[in-house]
Design a protein around this motif. Structure first.
Motif, PDB file in Angstrom:
ATOM      1  N   VAL A   1     -91.052  -6.708 -17.790  1.00 40.68           N
ATOM      2  CA  VAL A   1     -90.686  -8.119 -17.946  1.00 40.68           C
ATOM      3  C   VAL A   1     -91.897  -8.905 -18.465  1.00 40.68           C
ATOM      4  CG1 VAL A   1     -89.930 -10.188 -16.712  1.00 40.68           C
ATOM      5  CG2 VAL A   1     -88.888  -7.988 -16.183  1.00 40.68           C
ATOM      6  N   GLU A   2     -93.099  -8.501 -18.050  1.00 37.12           N
ATOM      7  CA  GLU A   2     -94.321  -9.202 -18.510  1.00 37.12           C
ATOM      8  C   GLU A   2     -94.492  -9.021 -20.022  1.00 37.12           C
ATOM      9  OE1 GLU A   2     -94.364  -7.006 -15.776  1.00 37.12           O
ATOM     10  OE2 GLU A   2     -94.053  -8.771 -14.502  1.00 37.12           O
TER      11      GLU A   2
ATOM     12  N   TYR B   1     -92.120  -8.551 -22.147  1.00 37.66           N
ATOM     13  CA  TYR B   1     -91.101  -9.409 -22.759  1.00 37.66           C
ATOM     14  C   TYR B   1     -91.565 -10.861 -22.758  1.00 37.66           C
ATOM     15  CZ  TYR B   1     -87.362 -12.750 -22.610  1.00 37.66           C
ATOM     16  OH  TYR B   1     -86.626 -13.883 -22.822  1.00 37.66           O
ATOM     17  N   GLU B   2     -92.124 -11.306 -21.628  1.00 34.35           N
ATOM     18  CA  GLU B   2     -92.531 -12.726 -21.539  1.00 34.35           C
ATOM     19  C   GLU B   2     -93.637 -13.058 -22.537  1.00 34.35           C
ATOM     20  OE1 GLU B   2     -93.068 -13.106 -17.344  1.00 34.35           O
ATOM     21  OE2 GLU B   2     -90.960 -13.683 -17.047  1.00 34.35           O
TER      22      GLU B   2
ATOM     23  N   HIS C   1     -91.825 -13.514 -25.769  1.00 36.04           N
ATOM     24  CA  HIS C   1     -90.986 -14.712 -25.740  1.00 36.04           C
ATOM     25  C   HIS C   1     -91.839 -15.986 -25.774  1.00 36.04           C
ATOM     26  CE1 HIS C   1     -87.594 -17.220 -25.155  1.00 36.04           C
ATOM     27  NE2 HIS C   1     -87.960 -17.620 -23.959  1.00 36.04           N
TER      28      HIS C   1
ATOM     29  N   ALA D   1     -83.219  -7.185 -15.824  1.00 35.18           N
ATOM     30  CA  ALA D   1     -84.320  -7.984 -15.267  1.00 35.18           C
ATOM     31  C   ALA D   1     -84.718  -9.087 -16.245  1.00 35.18           C
ATOM     32  CB  ALA D   1     -85.503  -7.084 -14.941  1.00 35.18           C
ATOM     33  N   ILE D   2     -84.745  -8.766 -17.540  1.00 30.50           N
ATOM     34  CA  ILE D   2     -85.093  -9.772 -18.555  1.00 30.50           C
ATOM     35  C   ILE D   2     -84.070 -10.905 -18.539  1.00 30.50           C
ATOM     36  CG2 ILE D   2     -85.083 -10.122 -21.085  1.00 30.50           C
ATOM     37  CD1 ILE D   2     -86.595  -7.408 -21.257  1.00 30.50           C
ATOM     38  N   LYS D   3     -82.813 -10.544 -18.259  1.00 30.24           N
ATOM     39  CA  LYS D   3     -81.761 -11.559 -18.235  1.00 30.24           C
ATOM     40  C   LYS D   3     -81.657 -12.252 -16.882  1.00 30.24           C
ATOM     41  CE  LYS D   3     -79.065  -9.637 -21.947  1.00 30.24           C
ATOM     42  NZ  LYS D   3     -77.751  -9.281 -22.443  1.00 30.24           N
ATOM     43  N   GLY D   4     -82.653 -12.002 -16.000  1.00 31.68           N
ATOM     44  CA  GLY D   4     -82.687 -12.694 -14.715  1.00 31.68           C
ATOM     45  C   GLY D   4     -81.771 -12.098 -13.674  1.00 31.68           C
ATOM     46  N   GLU D   5     -81.375 -10.814 -13.860  1.00 27.31           N
ATOM     47  CA  GLU D   5     -80.547 -10.146 -12.847  1.00 27.31           C
ATOM     48  C   GLU D   5     -81.297  -8.927 -12.341  1.00 27.31           C
ATOM     49  OE1 GLU D   5     -76.573  -9.105 -14.323  1.00 27.31           O
ATOM     50  OE2 GLU D   5     -76.914 -10.537 -15.932  1.00 27.31           O
ATOM     51  N   PRO D   6     -82.395  -9.136 -11.597  1.00 24.90           N
ATOM     52  CA  PRO D   6     -83.176  -7.977 -11.163  1.00 24.90           C
ATOM     53  C   PRO D   6     -82.297  -6.978 -10.410  1.00 24.90           C
ATOM     54  CG  PRO D   6     -84.106 -10.040 -10.347  1.00 24.90           C
ATOM     55  CD  PRO D   6     -82.862 -10.391 -11.082  1.00 24.90           C
TER      56      PRO D   6
END
Ligand SMILES: Cc1cc2nc3c(=O)[nH]c(=O)nc-3n(C[C@H](O)[C@H](O)[C@H](O)COP(=O)(O)O)c2cc1C
Length: 267
Positions: free
Chosen positions: A199-200, A202-203, A206, A230-235
């Motif tokens: 995710v880091e 990706y951030e 982004h 996880a990227i879409k906020g659904e860990p």
């Protein structure tokens, strides 16, 4: 953010894709590993099995074609249209020597006059939308400036950029400065691909490119199957149990496919 599963030859065939979608998902588009367009009228059996709608239970699947001859590309695209697909993807990124030596994949990027002629013909005649997956060039990232000017002349459905050159293979780091140049200059929607494994990661992409709303992930989804969610906020919760069931299901699905005699291991 739209997340795409990158095509990985020998790995992300239909058996794998279907199981991944059942156990994880969160993917907006899957891409088949490349189908080699040849002068033969028929696709190879393993390629046909991989794209048959009956074998695929994922939401959106884009067949990828590898070719440097317009008539061969168009013939395969027609077959995809008959099967009900509305988009195909052109592979201009493969760095493998066997492919590059034939002037295909990223090897085609060195022959800009021929590439331009090829694109003119396929965009004129193809009944389907065509997206492109590309590297920056063969030797030098600056090659991409001329290549962008060529792509900008055509109705490219989307341009997926893996910002390495052919000679990098998968070494070195993606060239984000040249990707930034593409963001400034390209007229079509862009998708970023390369080295997103957390995710880091990706951030970081982004934050630097907030205007880019599509990313493609390959190896990161193999090592961290919950990454798209996880990227879409659904860990993903209960991940140890889930990953175990997923791994078992992948094994079972390959055994069943093998029993059916489909020999899907080869792709
Ligand atoms: C084993 C393997 C097979 C690949 N096969 C394909 C392919 O068939 N078509 C394609 O466009 N890219 C292919 N690629 C490149 C990936 O789609 C992707 O661009 C690359 O792995 C970089 O993304 P990542 O860092 O998220 O993995 C392949 C890469 C690997 C490692």
């Amino acid at each position: 953010m739209q997340v795409y599963f990158a095509p990985l030859e020998s790995i992300t065939g239909y058996v794998f894709r279907n199981v991944y979608e059942t156990y994880y998902g969160g993917i907006d588009r899957y891409f088949t590993p490349f189908i080699t367009a040849t002068d033969s009228r028929r696709l190879r059996n393993k390629e046909m099995r991989d794209i048959l709608p009956d074998n695929n239970s994922v939401g959106c699947l884009i067949p990828q074609i590898m070719s440097n001859r317009a008539e061969e590309f168009l013939r395969v695209a027609d077959q995809m249209a008959e099967l009900g697909y509305d988009t195909v993807n052109l592979n201009l990124g493969c760095p493998a020597r066997t492919v590059v030596s034939k002037g295909k994949g990223s090897g085609f990027l060195a022959r800009t006059v021929a590439l331009d002629r090829f694109l003119r013909e396929i965009y004129e005649k193809c009944p389907l939308k065509i997206s492109i997956k590309t590297r920056l060039g063969v030797d030098d990232p600056e090659e991409f400036l001329e290549i962008i000017d060529i792509y900008n002349q055509y109705p490219v459905e989307e341009l997926i950029i893996h910002p390495r050159v052919q000679k990098d293979y998968y070494k070195n780091t993606p060239n984000l400065d040249m990707f930034a140049e593409a963001v400034k200059r390209c007229r079509m929607p862009l998708c970023y691909n390369g080295d997103i494994c957390s995710v880091e990661d990706y951030e970081r992409i982004h934050t630097r490119f907030p205007e880019v709303s599509r990313i493609m992930i390959g190896r990161g989804l193999l090592t961290h199957p919950g990454l798209a969610l996880a990227i879409k906020g659904e860990p993903v919760t209960g991940d140890i149990t889930r990953i175990g069931k997923y791994a078992d299901a992948v094994c079972r699905a390959y055994c069943e496919a093998y029993d059916r005699g489909s020999r899907c291991f080869s792709r």
